[in-house]
Design an enzyme around this catalytic site. Structure first.
Site, mmCIF file in Angstrom:
data_model
loop_
_atom_site.group_PDB
_atom_site.id
_atom_site.type_symbol
_atom_site.label_atom_id
_atom_site.label_comp_id
_atom_site.label_asym_id
_atom_site.label_seq_id
_atom_site.Cartn_x
_atom_site.Cartn_y
_atom_site.Cartn_z
ATOM 1 N N ARG A 128 0.794 -1.236 0.000
ATOM 2 C CA ARG A 128 0.000 0.000 0.000
ATOM 3 C C ARG A 128 0.824 1.283 0.000
ATOM 4 O O ARG A 128 0.290 2.378 -0.131
ATOM 5 C CB ARG A 128 -0.966 -0.010 1.193
ATOM 6 N N GLY A 167 4.868 -15.458 4.467
ATOM 7 C CA GLY A 167 4.154 -15.230 5.725
ATOM 8 C C GLY A 167 5.080 -15.079 6.923
ATOM 9 O O GLY A 167 6.281 -15.327 6.831
#
Ligand code: UD1
Ligand code: CA
Length: 465
Positions: free
Chosen positions: A16, A80
């Site tokens: 983002r 992850g």
């Protein structure tokens, strides 16, 4: 207490941010956000500090080269948080103690809170202790499933039921782990979840099944666990940090005329009764003494200003030292390697570079002083230029004590103006001037009597023809 080791996760992409730069290198109030995390880790006195890098790993390693003793492990690809921690397994083979896991994008966490986390971890005899917070808007975070003091599990927002989403206690992503059982348990984690990632948070259920204790500590100040995911959050975090620094300065006796526009980097010190005008930035390794006045629109970088210094409006001062009572500006540019001695003055539109200006000396208007050593009580006239560069190398100008340089003079370096000498206005000095002498180097003036009248008469005859 057992030895503490710090592992910082910083391999994620930070999608983002929309950036070619790793997220953790974006600046919060003047410094890369990961610097705050590493400083906190250093304050904890950890035995080792390791950063997991991945996305733009080369750039990140290079940027962190200045942090002594830092170790890196590469996570490629990024599968992850559990996968990220596993990359450090080899580094911790046979090592016992406590592993503190931090996120590179959570800059406000304090060493005190980490200390409390470690103390809680020890007291609870836990295999894992999670730092949590109770927040008003828990969306996006992993939720803590509790049974009194014990944690039963963490469920990620995406994988949570509606009832679970109602839980307001969230996982900060900061943990203390007993090193011994950690890596074998991480190997059991699978990626059968909404994101197809290896979730570190699944460790809790694995530990519960193995009969190990998982504890949690709720932070007092929830801002400490705020992470940064976007430019909007980055700006909000910077504002928070600046706000705190402004408050600290004012508490230490500094007047900020317009606090919201005062930007101070961490580590900058300012003495009492100094007054700072609007739009001032004090950056890098800068210190300002007591009773100084810094007017509006000034930027000071990596510089040491002593007591009673005045910097008038719109100056840029970089890598320089200004001694007691110095006055600079308005509109002056003091470049790196300059030393302005006590009581000296630099006025408007003056550029100074790698120059020492002696006690009580003045360059009040429109001058360029580069690579010069200027003595005490020297007067540099308006428009003086040290011609320090001959197109190949930089040369020094030496101006001894008590010299007077007339306006609009060029001093072609290397050149020395001896003690007490005068340079006549408008001179192009190419040879050294001895002490006590007058150096004059300009063409002789010629006055043509009656020239204007003659010129007009000549024009008159031109028009008639
Ligand atoms: C994680 C937690 C969540 C918690 C939240 C707090 C998991 C599964 N979830 O979620 O419970 O509430 O943090 O902010 O752990 N990283 C890597 N490699 C990877 C993935 C991530 O190094 O493969 C790093 C990121 O750079 C970041 C940190 O780990 O520093 C957290 O990753 P992020 O993707 O932001 O985790 P969340 O989904 O927010
Ligand atoms: Ca996150």
């Amino acid at each position: 207490m057992p030895a503490t080791h710090v592992l910082v996760l910083a391999a994620g992409k930070g999608t983002r941010m929309i950036s070619a730069r790793p997220k953790v290198l974006h600046h919060v109030a003047g410094a890369p956000m990961i610097d705050y995390v590493l400083d906190t880790a250093a304050a904890l006195g950890a035995a080792t500090r390791t950063v997991v890098v991945g996305h733009e790993a080369g750039q990140l390693r290079a940027a962190l080269a200045g942090h002594a003793g830092l170790r890196f492990v590469l996570q490629e690809p990024q599968l992850g948080t559990a996968h990220a921690v596993r990359q450090a397994e080899a580094l911790f083979a046979g090592v016992t103690g406590t592993l503190v896991l931090l996120s590179g994008d959570v800059p406000l966490l304090s060493a005190d809170t980490l200390g409390a986390l470690l103390a809680h971890h020890e007291a609870a005899g836990a295999a894992a202790t999670i730092l949590t917070a109770v927040v008003n808007d828990p969306s996006g975070y992993g939720r803590i499933l509790r049974d009194g003091d014990f944690v039963l599990g963490i469920v990620e927002h995406r994988d949570a039921t509606d009832a679970e989403r109602g839980i307001r206690e969230i996982n900060s992503g900061i943990y203390a782990f007993d090193l011994e059982p950690l890596f074998p348990a991480l190997a059991e984690i699978a990626s059968n979840n909404a994101q197809k990632e290896y979730y570190l948070t699944d460790l809790v259920a694995i530990y519960r099944r193995a009969g190990r204790t998982v504890s949690a500590l709720v932070v007092d100040r929830e801002e400490e666990i705020l992470g940064i995911n976007s430019r909007v959050e980055l700006a909000a975090m910077s504002q928070r940090v600046w706000q705190a620094r402004r408050a600290a300065l004012m508490s230490a006796g500094v007047t900020l005329e317009d606090p919201a526009t005062t930007y101070v980097d961490r580590g900058v010190s300012v003495g009492a009764d100094t007054v700072i005008g609007p739009g001032v930035s004090l950056l890098g390794r800068t210190s300002v003494g007591a009773r100084a006045v810094i007017h509006g629109g000034v930027r000071i970088v990596d510089s040491a200003l002593s007591d009673d210094v005045t910097v008038l409006d719109h100056c840029l001062v970089v890598g320089s030292r200004l001694a007691d009572g110095v006055s600079v500006g308005p509109f002056a540019h003091i470049r790196p390697g300059s030393e302005l001695c006590a009581g000296s003055r630099v006025g408007n539109f003056v550029e100074v570079k790698k120059t020492k200006l002696g006690r009580g000396s003045k360059a009040n208007h429109l001058a360029y002083l580069g690579d010069a050593t200027i003595g005490e009580k020297v007067n540099i006239g308006a428009g003086t230029i040290t011609c320090n560069y001959d197109g190949v190398s930089k040369n020094r100008t030496v101006i001894e004590d008590g010299v007077f340089i007339g306006s609009d003079s060029q001093l072609v370096a290397p050149v020395t103006i001896g003690e007490g000498a005068y340079v006549a206005a408008g001179s192009s000095i190419t040879k050294s001037v001895p002490a006590g002498a007058l150096g004059i180097a300009r063409s002789k003036q010629v006055n043509k009597e009656g020239w204007v009248r003659l010129k007009k008469a000549l024009r008159g005859t031109e028009k008639k023809t």
